[in-house]
Design an enzyme around this catalytic site. Structure first.
Site, PDB file in Angstrom:
ATOM      1  N   GLY A  12       0.839  -1.284   0.161  1.00  0.00           N
ATOM      2  CA  GLY A  12       0.239  -0.134  -0.070  1.00  0.00           C
ATOM      3  C   GLY A  12       0.741   1.350  -0.085  1.00  0.00           C
ATOM      4  O   GLY A  12       0.377   2.190   0.844  1.00  0.00           O
ATOM      5  N   SER A  13       1.869   1.328  -0.741  1.00  0.00           N
ATOM      6  CA  SER A  13       2.715   2.712  -0.631  1.00  0.00           C
ATOM      7  C   SER A  13       1.808   3.813  -1.176  1.00  0.00           C
ATOM      8  O   SER A  13       2.034   4.899  -0.771  1.00  0.00           O
ATOM      9  CB  SER A  13       3.838   2.331  -1.759  1.00  0.00           C
ATOM     10  N   HIS A 109      -2.463   3.609 -12.327  1.00  0.00           N
ATOM     11  CA  HIS A 109      -1.978   2.347 -13.442  1.00  0.00           C
ATOM     12  C   HIS A 109      -0.611   2.910 -13.644  1.00  0.00           C
ATOM     13  O   HIS A 109      -0.334   3.968 -13.887  1.00  0.00           O
ATOM     14  CB  HIS A 109      -2.874   1.987 -14.480  1.00  0.00           C
TER      15      HIS A 109
END
Length: 202
Positions: A12-13, A109
């Site tokens: 979860g950066s 993305h």
């Protein structure tokens, strides 16, 4: 105050970058209401708990897509979420899920869509030999990596790059792009015409 819901499957950066931007008021008038993971081993869930945030694990393994999606949607509604941010969420949302939150789900993305959708986009770009790559934040619709583009950031592909260095440089831009995109959506000063998101004059 707008409530954000974060969906993640790993470290979860991008979630951490969003949380940091909220703390620094780069995203004003917003709070993270809930962080949901579909994996029990997601490091992002532990990070959320350490930051004092509500973190739920709704396991997806061995559960049919519709049942899992209904559980996640119920949790998001329980926390009155205004915007859902996918931060490395490794599940395709069902059309039913997307329809519950029209233009309230965004994803990031690691390519300049529509180039290189799907998994391992950075590797695809590197192998293809492009000279410029980057990242895209877009609305989520019923198709993979397809919804209207909100923000894009470009990253030059250097002759000295390998897949790892390119990935790291794209990730740094992802953190900036996600903050920018959340602000665009929460300010609601845009319209979507066809596939184009047009920013309205303030």
């Amino acid at each position: 105050m707008k409530n954000l819901g974060i969906l993640l499957s790993g470290r979860g950066s991008n979630f951490v970058a969003i949380a940091d931007s909220i703390d620094a008021r780069r995203i004003p008038n917003a709070r993270i209401a809930v962080v949901i993971s579909n994996r029990t081993d997601a490091l992002g869930s532990e990070t959320a708990r350490k930051r004092g945030l509500k973190a739920l694990i709704i396991p997806s393994k061995g559960i049919d897509r519709e049942s899992h999606d209904r559980e996640v949607v119920a949790a998001l509604r329980e926390h009155n979420v205004d915007l859902i941010c996918l931060a490395g969420y490794m599940r395709l949302l069902s059309p039913w899920f997307v329809q519950q939150f029209p233009r309230q789900i965004i994803n990031i993305h690691p390519s300049l869509l529509p180039a290189f959708p799907g998994l391992e986009a950075q590797q695809q770009a590197f192998v293809y030999g492009v000279k410029v790559s980057g990242c895209t934040v877009h609305f989520v619709d019923e198709e993979l990596d397809h919804g209207a583009i909100i923000v894009q950031k470009t990253v030059p592909v250097l002759d000295s790059d390998d897949e790892h260095t390119l990935t790291e440089r794209i990730l740094a831009q992802e953190h900036i792009a996600y903050t920018d995109a959340i602000n665009v959506v929460l300010e609601a000063k845009f319209e979507v015409v066809g596939r184009r998101l047009l920013r309205l004059q303030k």
